[in-house]
Design a protein around this motif. Structure first.
Motif, short mmCIF file in Angstrom:
data_model
loop_
_atom_site.label_atom_id
_atom_site.label_comp_id
_atom_site.label_asym_id
_atom_site.label_seq_id
_atom_site.Cartn_x
_atom_site.Cartn_y
_atom_site.Cartn_z
N ASN A 75 0.82 -1.21 0.00
CA ASN A 75 0.00 0.00 0.00
C ASN A 75 0.86 1.26 0.00
O ASN A 75 0.54 2.23 -0.69
N ASP A 76 1.96 1.22 0.75
CA ASP A 76 2.87 2.38 0.75
C ASP A 76 3.43 2.62 -0.65
O ASP A 76 3.55 3.74 -1.11
N ARG A 77 3.75 1.52 -1.30
CA ARG A 77 4.35 1.63 -2.64
C ARG A 77 3.35 2.26 -3.61
O ARG A 77 3.71 3.10 -4.44
N LEU A 78 2.09 1.86 -3.51
CA LEU A 78 1.06 2.46 -4.37
C LEU A 78 0.94 3.96 -4.07
O LEU A 78 0.81 4.78 -4.97
N GLY A 79 1.00 4.29 -2.77
CA GLY A 79 0.94 5.69 -2.37
C GLY A 79 2.09 6.48 -3.00
O GLY A 79 1.89 7.57 -3.53
N GLU A 80 3.29 5.89 -2.97
CA GLU A 80 4.46 6.56 -3.57
C GLU A 80 4.28 6.78 -5.07
O GLU A 80 4.78 7.73 -5.65
N MET A 81 3.52 5.86 -5.69
CA MET A 81 3.28 5.99 -7.14
C MET A 81 2.20 7.03 -7.44
O MET A 81 1.83 7.25 -8.59
N GLY A 82 1.65 7.63 -6.40
CA GLY A 82 0.66 8.68 -6.61
C GLY A 82 -0.78 8.21 -6.54
O GLY A 82 -1.70 8.96 -6.83
N VAL A 83 -1.00 6.92 -6.18
CA VAL A 83 -2.38 6.45 -6.04
C VAL A 83 -2.93 7.00 -4.72
O VAL A 83 -2.28 6.87 -3.67
N GLN A 84 -4.09 7.64 -4.79
CA GLN A 84 -4.65 8.25 -3.57
C GLN A 84 -5.69 7.31 -2.95
O GLN A 84 -6.45 6.66 -3.67
N PHE A 85 -5.72 7.28 -1.65
CA PHE A 85 -6.68 6.43 -0.95
C PHE A 85 -7.94 7.24 -0.62
O PHE A 85 -7.83 8.37 -0.15
N ILE A 86 -9.10 6.68 -0.91
CA ILE A 86 -10.35 7.35 -0.55
C ILE A 86 -10.42 7.40 0.98
O ILE A 86 -10.24 6.37 1.64
N GLU A 87 -10.71 8.59 1.47
CA GLU A 87 -10.68 8.75 2.94
C GLU A 87 -11.91 8.15 3.60
O GLU A 87 -13.02 8.25 3.08
N GLU A 88 -11.68 7.52 4.73
CA GLU A 88 -12.77 6.92 5.51
C GLU A 88 -13.17 7.94 6.58
O GLU A 88 -12.34 8.34 7.39
N THR A 89 -14.41 8.38 6.59
CA THR A 89 -14.85 9.34 7.61
C THR A 89 -15.88 8.65 8.50
O THR A 89 -16.28 7.51 8.22
N ALA A 90 -16.32 9.38 9.52
CA ALA A 90 -17.32 8.79 10.43
C ALA A 90 -18.61 8.47 9.67
O ALA A 90 -19.34 7.54 10.01
N GLU A 91 -18.87 9.19 8.58
CA GLU A 91 -20.10 8.96 7.79
C GLU A 91 -19.88 7.93 6.68
O GLU A 91 -20.76 7.69 5.87
N GLY A 92 -18.69 7.36 6.60
CA GLY A 92 -18.41 6.41 5.52
C GLY A 92 -17.32 6.97 4.63
O GLY A 92 -16.64 7.93 4.99
N LYS A 93 -17.15 6.38 3.46
CA LYS A 93 -16.06 6.82 2.57
C LYS A 93 -16.40 8.14 1.91
O LYS A 93 -17.54 8.36 1.50
N ASP A 94 -15.39 9.00 1.79
CA ASP A 94 -15.60 10.32 1.19
C ASP A 94 -15.10 10.31 -0.26
O ASP A 94 -13.91 10.39 -0.52
N PHE A 95 -16.07 10.19 -1.18
CA PHE A 95 -15.72 10.13 -2.60
C PHE A 95 -15.72 11.50 -3.27
O PHE A 95 -15.61 11.59 -4.49
N SER A 96 -15.87 12.58 -2.46
CA SER A 96 -16.09 13.89 -3.07
C SER A 96 -14.90 14.36 -3.92
O SER A 96 -15.09 15.08 -4.91
N GLY A 97 -13.68 13.93 -3.57
CA GLY A 97 -12.51 14.40 -4.32
C GLY A 97 -12.39 13.74 -5.69
O GLY A 97 -11.67 14.21 -6.56
N CYS A 98 -13.11 12.67 -5.89
CA CYS A 98 -12.90 11.87 -7.08
C CYS A 98 -13.90 12.26 -8.17
O CYS A 98 -15.10 12.29 -7.96
N LYS A 99 -13.36 12.66 -9.34
CA LYS A 99 -14.18 13.32 -10.38
C LYS A 99 -14.33 12.44 -11.63
O LYS A 99 -13.54 11.53 -11.85
#
Ligand code: SF4
Length: 380
Positions: A75-99
Motif C-alpha cells: 500500500n505504501d508503494r502504491l501511495g508513492e506511485m501517486g495512487v490516492q486512498f479514498i478517505e474513511e470518515t465517520a459517515e463512511g467513505k468520502d468520494f467527493s474528491g474523485c471526479k
C-alpha cells in the motif's frame, strides 16, 4: 535482487528456499518454509492490475477505495506511485474528491454494491481487481437472495470483504465462529430471547432482520479468509439444524450450500498444519496486522502451543536488544525480550496471502543479524 515490481522476488532467499526443499540453514538457525505461503494469485493479480492501471493512465488521478490488499509495504508503494486512498470518515467513505473521468481501483476483496453504484454514477473509470473467488461468494449470496433465503456469512462483520458480500444479500446474519453459529442453531431449534439475540449480533445483520421470522431458510457464505475447517463445521451444523427443524425430506427448501472456500486460503492453512506437525522450536508468521488470513495462520500455531511470532515488517525486530514486538491471533500487541534463544534453533516460516516475499526476507535478515550479535560475530 530481481524483483517484479510488486515485491515478489524471484531470486531472493525465499525463492532459493523453495528450490532447496523449503529449508535454509544459516549457522545455528534452520528456517523451514511452509509449502504454501505468501501471495495468492488473487492478490498478485490485484497488485499487478493496480500497477498496470498506473501505466495505462499515467496522467489521470488514480484512487483506490481501500487498501488494495492488507499489506502496508504494498500500500505504501502504491501511495508513492501517486495512487490516492479514498478517505474513511465517520459517515463512511468520502468520494467527493474523485471526479468524472478519473480512475478508481477496487481492491481484491471487492467493494459494496452501494460503492459500485456511486462510482458508476460519477462516470469514473473503474479498475475492478476483485478476486474471482470473492465474486464466487457473491454469486452464492445472490442465489440465496433470489430464493429469499437468509445468508449466514461466516466472517467478521467489520471486514471490508464481508461488508461487500453482505451488500449482495437482502437478508443476512454474520457469525464469526462456531460458538455464535451454535447460538443461532439453538435459537432455530428451541427459540430464545429475541432481544438478547439482536443485542448479541448488533451490527452483524441486515436492516429489519428478525430472528423469529428470518431463520426459516438459510444459505451459507464465507469471508474467503476464515478458517476453512470452521466454515465447513458451521455449514454442517446449520444443515443438521435445518434437517432437525424441518425434516430431512424438506432440507433443500430450507438450506443451501455452495463450495465457495478459496483454494489459496485452504492451501496456506493446510501447509501451516503440516509445519506445526514438524514441531519447530518457534514459528515466524509474517503478514499485515489487519490481514484476516494471517491471523488464522497465527491461530493454528498458537493452538498447537508453539511459540509463534506474528510481525508485519522487519521494523518489529530489534537486533541489538533481541526484542520483538509481535501480535497474537486475537489482537494483542506484545513485546518479547530475548525471544531468540542462544544456540541451535529451528524456525517455521509462513506468510499471509497478501505478503510479498521481500518482507519475509527482510525479517529473516534481522533474525540472522540478531543471532550474529548474540554470538559476538560481526553482523553481515
Ligand atoms: S485469499 Fe483467495 S479469495 Fe482472497 S484474494 Fe487470494 S485467491 Fe482471492
Amino acid at each position: 535482487m530481481e524483483d517484479d515490481g510488486i515485491g515478489y522476488s524471484k531470486s531472493g532467499l525465499v525463492a532459493k528456499m523453495r528450490e532447496s526443499g523449503n529449508v535454509h540453514v544459516d549457522g545455528d538457525v534452520t528456517f523451514k518454509l511452509a509449502e504454501a505461503y505468501g501471495f495468492c494469485w488473487g492478490v498478485e493479480r490485484a497488485v499487478q492490475m493496480a500497477y498496470e492501471a498506473k501505466k495505462q493512465f499515467p496522467d489521470a488521478n488514480l484512487w483506490i477505495t481501500n487498501e488494495i490488499i492488507h499489506n502496508p509495504t504494498v500500500n505504501d508503494r502504491l501511495g508513492e506511485m501517486g495512487v490516492q486512498f479514498i478517505e474513511e470518515t465517520a459517515e463512511g467513505k468520502d468520494f467527493s474528491g474523485c471526479k468524472e473521468g478519473e480512475v478508481v481501483i477496487l481492491p481484491a476483496f471487492g467493494a459494496s454494491v452501494h460503492e459500485m453504484k456511486l462510482l458508476n454514477d460519477k462516470g469514473v473509470n473503474i479498475v475492478d481487481t476483485t478476486c474471482p473467488w470473492v465474486s464466487k461468494v457473491w454469486n452464492a449470496v445472490d442465489a440465496h437472495t433470489r430464493k429469499e433465503f437468509t445468508s449466514i456469512i461466516h466472517g467478521k462483520w467489520a471486514h471490508e470483504e464481508t461488508i461487500a458480500t453482505a451488500s449482495f444479500a437482502k437478508t443476512y446474519l454474520v457469525v464469526k465462529d462456531m460458538k455464535e453459529a451454535q447460538y443461532v442453531c439453538d435459537y432455530v431449534l428451541d427459540g430464545g430471547d429475541r432481544e438478547e439475540f439482536l443485542a448479541k449480533f448488533k451490527n452483524a445483520y441486515s436492516e429489519g432482520f428478525d430472528p423469529d421470522t428470518d431463520l426459516g431458510a438459510l444459505g451459507i457464505a464465507n469471508q474467503t479468509t476464515m478458517l476453512k475447517g470452521e466454515t465447513e463445521a458451521i455449514g454442517k451444523l446449520l444443515e443438521k439444524t435445518m434437517m432437525q427443524k424441518h425434516g430431512v425430506d424438506k432440507l433443500n427448501d430450507h438450506y443451501m450450500v455452495m463450495d465457495t472456500i478459496c483454494d489459496a486460503t485452504q492451501e496456506r492453512q493446510d501447509a501451516m498444519y503440516k509445519l506445526v506437525d514438524d514441531k519447530p522450536d518457534m514459528m515466524l508468521v509474517v503478514g499485515g496486522f489487519n490481514s484476516s488470513n494471517t491471523s488464522h495462520l497465527q491461530e493454528i500455531s498458537e493452538d498447537a502451543s508453539i511459540p509463534s511470532f506474528w510481525v508485519d515488517t522487519h521494523a518489529r525486530l530489534d537486533a541489538d536488544t533481541n526484542t520483538i514486538t509481535h501480535r497474537l491471533a486475537h489482537g494483542e500487541l506484545v513485546e518479547t525480550k530475548d525471544w531468540l534463544p542462544a544456540g541451535k534453533v529451528t524456525i517455521g516460516v509462513t506468510s499471509g496471502a497478501s505478503t510479498p516475499d521481500k518482507v519475509v526476507e527482510d525479517v529473516i535478515d534481522v533474525i540472522m543479524a540478531t543471532k550474529k550479535k548474540m554470538s559476538g560475530a560481526p553482523a553481515r
